[in-house]
Design a protein around this motif. Structure first.
Motif, PDB file in Angstrom:
ATOM      1  N   MET A   1       0.813  -1.206   0.000  1.00  0.00           N
ATOM      2  CA  MET A   1       0.000   0.000   0.000  1.00  0.00           C
ATOM      3  C   MET A   1       0.850   1.262   0.000  1.00  0.00           C
ATOM      4  O   MET A   1       0.543   2.242  -0.655  1.00  0.00           O
ATOM      5  N   THR A   5       0.781   4.458  -2.670  1.00  0.00           N
ATOM      6  CA  THR A   5       0.585   5.843  -2.245  1.00  0.00           C
ATOM      7  C   THR A   5       1.697   6.732  -2.774  1.00  0.00           C
ATOM      8  O   THR A   5       1.452   7.835  -3.276  1.00  0.00           O
ATOM      9  N   ILE A  55      -7.481   5.083  -1.674  1.00  0.00           N
ATOM     10  CA  ILE A  55      -6.513   4.468  -0.763  1.00  0.00           C
ATOM     11  C   ILE A  55      -6.902   4.741   0.684  1.00  0.00           C
ATOM     12  O   ILE A  55      -6.890   3.843   1.543  1.00  0.00           O
ATOM     13  N   LYS A  56      -7.252   5.998   0.978  1.00  0.00           N
ATOM     14  CA  LYS A  56      -7.638   6.378   2.343  1.00  0.00           C
ATOM     15  C   LYS A  56      -8.888   5.631   2.789  1.00  0.00           C
ATOM     16  O   LYS A  56      -8.969   5.112   3.913  1.00  0.00           O
ATOM     17  N   SER A  58     -10.073   2.802   1.652  1.00  0.00           N
ATOM     18  CA  SER A  58      -9.853   1.354   1.759  1.00  0.00           C
ATOM     19  C   SER A  58      -9.070   0.969   3.007  1.00  0.00           C
ATOM     20  O   SER A  58      -9.037  -0.201   3.383  1.00  0.00           O
ATOM     21  N   ASP A  59      -8.437   1.956   3.646  1.00  0.00           N
ATOM     22  CA  ASP A  59      -7.663   1.678   4.862  1.00  0.00           C
ATOM     23  C   ASP A  59      -8.535   1.485   6.103  1.00  0.00           C
ATOM     24  O   ASP A  59      -8.028   1.119   7.166  1.00  0.00           O
ATOM     25  N   GLN A  60      -9.855   1.758   5.965  1.00  0.00           N
ATOM     26  CA  GLN A  60     -10.738   1.589   7.121  1.00  0.00           C
ATOM     27  C   GLN A  60     -10.770   0.131   7.564  1.00  0.00           C
ATOM     28  O   GLN A  60     -10.715  -0.785   6.738  1.00  0.00           O
ATOM     29  N   LYS A  61     -10.880  -0.063   8.858  1.00  0.00           N
ATOM     30  CA  LYS A  61     -10.907  -1.428   9.395  1.00  0.00           C
ATOM     31  C   LYS A  61     -12.241  -2.105   9.091  1.00  0.00           C
ATOM     32  O   LYS A  61     -13.259  -1.447   8.932  1.00  0.00           O
TER      33      LYS A  61
END
Length: 313
Positions: A1, A5, A55-56, A58-61
């Motif tokens: 990831m 970025t 990207i931001k 998709s980073d959620q848990k």
């Protein structure tokens, strides 16, 4: 990831700076190719923002509503980028270039004064496009390095194989955009130079047409690549075969009754299977075997993050 970025940020900085310079060149000279390239760079800059949002997001848990996380957000935003690349940059470039072909060029442009000297205005476009080629080469190298790293890691057979198998659509999108941007800047430079050398506006106008067609063609290809992942693509058959072999060779496994894989995000694979174990295994041994199989699968392919095994005795 982190690699993705970095690739997107490099492209964002390059395209933002280039868009301003290209627009200045168009204002000074009225070149159709420069306007097409301005549309192109503005679209690319906006697209990088969308990729960063993806990207931001998709980073959620993972949570109750999205038990396998939000990784597919990157597939959606990359698909959106392909639509914008086609609709804004491609169509507008093609339309403006066609208009310039039919109705003629931009006429004579007065020279530009700089440091007490006068230079032909088209020199500005040459300088801007040479700078754009430099910036885009840097951004393209960043994307290419990341894609080549994945090719080496997963032992793919070159770029064509990587385009078919990669789930890292953010890097794929950045790579495609940077390649088109580099090609577009070169086409514009050639068209503008030929127009100035021959006095025929058609070269500059056709440069804009070619850039528009190039953008639209690549946008369709990029949308097609994203569609396969949005719909829920499995691992490639060779990679799946390697995982099956690990399960089949594990002591106590009699038969694999069902086996499925699916990408739930970039570099994020869900594996499910029904496995027949030796009926003489006791419950404790069975739990240990399942845990060992999960660990082996994750060690074999770092994209495997979710494993569900239904034991059959």
């Amino acid at each position: 990831m982190a690699g993705s970025t970095g690739v997107v940020i490099a492209a964002l900085i390059a395209n933002g700076a280039i868009a301003v310079l290209k627009f200045g060149g168009f204002v000074l000279t009225g070149s159709p190719s420069m306007l097409s390239e301005t549309y192109h760079s503005i679209s690319d800059t906006g697209n990088q923002v969308f990729l960063l949002v993806g990207i931001k997001y998709s980073d959620q848990k993972a949570d109750r509503t999205h038990p396998f996380g939000y990784g597919k957000a990157q597939f959606f935003y990359s698909f959106l980028v392909s639509v914008l690349l086609f609709g804004i940059a491609g169509w507008e470039s093609l339309k403006h270039g066609y208009d310039a072909v039919v109705h003629g060029g931009h006429g004579t442009v007065p020279p530009v004064a700089f440091a007490g000297m006068e230079f032909p205005a088209w020199y500005v476009n040459v300088v801007v496009l040479l700078g754009a080629i430099g910036f885009e080469t840097y951004a393209f190298k960043k994307a290419s390095d990341e894609l080549n790293r994945q090719i080496r890691e997963y032992e793919w057979n070159g770029l064509r194989d990587a385009f078919r198998k990669t789930s890292d659509v953010t890097t794929l999108t950045a790579y495609t955009e940077d390649a088109i941007a580099l090609g577009g800047a070169i086409i514009a430079l050639v068209g503008i130079t030929l127009t100035q050398l021959t006095g025929n506006h058609i070269f500059d106008a056709m440069g804009a047409v070619i850039i528009g067609i190039l953008l639209m063609g690549f946008a369709v290809a990029l949308a097609w690549e994203n569609k396969r992942l949005i719909l829920g693509e499995s691992l490639h058959k060779e990679d799946e075969a390697d995982l099956r072999r690990i399960v089949r060779d594990h002591p106590g496994v009699v038969e694999i009754d069902a086996f499925s894989t699916v990408f739930v995000g970039p570099q994020d694979v869900l594996v499910t299977m029904d496995v027949s174990f030796d009926p003489e295994l006791v419950t404790g041994d069975l739990e240990t075997d399942i845990t060992e199989i999960e660990e082996k699968l994750k060690a074999e392919d770092d994209r495997v993050n979710y494993v569900f095994i239904e034991p059959e005795l």
